[in-house]
Write a protein that holds these residues in place. Sequence first.
Motif, mmCIF file in Angstrom:
data_model
loop_
_atom_site.group_PDB
_atom_site.id
_atom_site.type_symbol
_atom_site.label_atom_id
_atom_site.label_comp_id
_atom_site.label_asym_id
_atom_site.label_seq_id
_atom_site.Cartn_x
_atom_site.Cartn_y
_atom_site.Cartn_z
ATOM 1 N N ARG A 71 0.655 -1.092 0.113
ATOM 2 C CA ARG A 71 -0.004 -0.077 -0.925
ATOM 3 C C ARG A 71 0.653 0.925 0.295
ATOM 4 N NH1 ARG A 71 -5.480 -0.120 1.353
ATOM 5 N NH2 ARG A 71 -6.694 2.116 1.154
ATOM 6 N N CYS B 124 -8.051 4.566 4.305
ATOM 7 C CA CYS B 124 -6.946 3.904 5.182
ATOM 8 C C CYS B 124 -6.171 5.732 5.767
ATOM 9 C CB CYS B 124 -6.195 3.345 4.574
ATOM 10 S SG CYS B 124 -4.818 3.209 5.068
ATOM 11 N N ILE B 127 -0.535 5.442 6.731
ATOM 12 C CA ILE B 127 0.606 4.508 5.979
ATOM 13 C C ILE B 127 1.382 4.655 6.890
ATOM 14 C CG2 ILE B 127 1.865 3.942 4.289
ATOM 15 C CD1 ILE B 127 -0.983 4.591 2.861
#
Lengths: 195, 190
Positions: A71, B124, B127
């Motif tokens: 990701r 999300c 990160i």
Amino acid sequence: MLCNKLLKFASKTVQTVSTNRIAVAAASSLNARSFSAPISQEYVVDNTVAHKTFSDTIIQTVNEAVKNNNRLFAVVHICGKQFKVTDNDLVLIDGYWPPNVGDRIKLQKVLLVGGKDFTLIGRPVLDPDTVQVTATVVDKDLSHTRTNFERIKRKQYMRINFIRKEITILRINSVFITQNIDNRKEVQEMGRRVM
Amino acid sequence: MSSSRFTPRGFPRVPLQNGIGRYICQLKRVTLRFCKSSGSSRGIRDFIETDLVSFAQDHPGTALYLKPRRHKSPSFVAEYLNGEREVISCHNFTAQQMVKWLNLYTTRSGIPLMRYVKMWHTECPSIQGVWSPFTNKDPALNITQFPSEMLSRPVWEEKSATEELVEMINKQKISDENNDDIQKVQAAHV
């Protein structure tokens, strides 16, 4: 990619030598006390090779990190605004924007890409061959009615307008690093621009 | 007067994860209601004659219905996959206006009109981890006893003129000693 250009210039470090050694020389020649400012001399040390190995190791570790990471996030510039996006994000664009619903778009102005333990920063934009951010236009609509009220005091001027601007919602499909980050062309073409 | 105070507010959303695989038009059904004789339906009748077929061909996922109703004001009903339904009056519309408004309602997602409080939505949010004042700081801070003398000092203290003078004198003293030493050495050599 980060250090390629830097390495082209022979980077040099400056080392200052203690004044004592120079004082010795001065004293021996004149055999007298000097009242002027102490002389400082600089030695230029060529450490191009050390810089190269340093940057090469960094690039290698980043390349490995890219392979392991799944990701990524990116900072993209769309329509005068910057958004931090990852996969499956929604981005809302205010005002007139030509792309239509269902269009797949490649966002080329990528200012920054990051993974869990690395970040690539563009100067100002990253190489569009290395970084790929794709998006789909999902929704085109008009905004709610906004009141545009203007008034100039003491001038008997008052206007009230009701406007509905266009709104576009983008779905970010993917953020990818497609190749090794040091794999960069000498001359980079970006849309109509050559960099 | 509609105001942003009274319209419901919300965050950007898209129904059914639209666009993750491919885009699907959310408009499932359009019903055009018009009168065959009255003047206010003239635009919608023109639209039906000229552009209706091409519109239907462009949007194969949308069902189109025509409902002639005697002496009624024209309107169209847009129904969406998420069950929302909107009625739009087309009183005295031209054919071009009909095309424009139909296009708008096909590109919509069907979520009711709202004031967006954010221009961005993510599942999300971070990160590299959420930043806090202690990220990338020396872990020695964790076991520091407070009040600490080191940390309560000002970050930048300017030297006073006296201190600077004393420093300069000390420097000179050292260089004088050096010179004296050199002279001594040279004398010994001679």
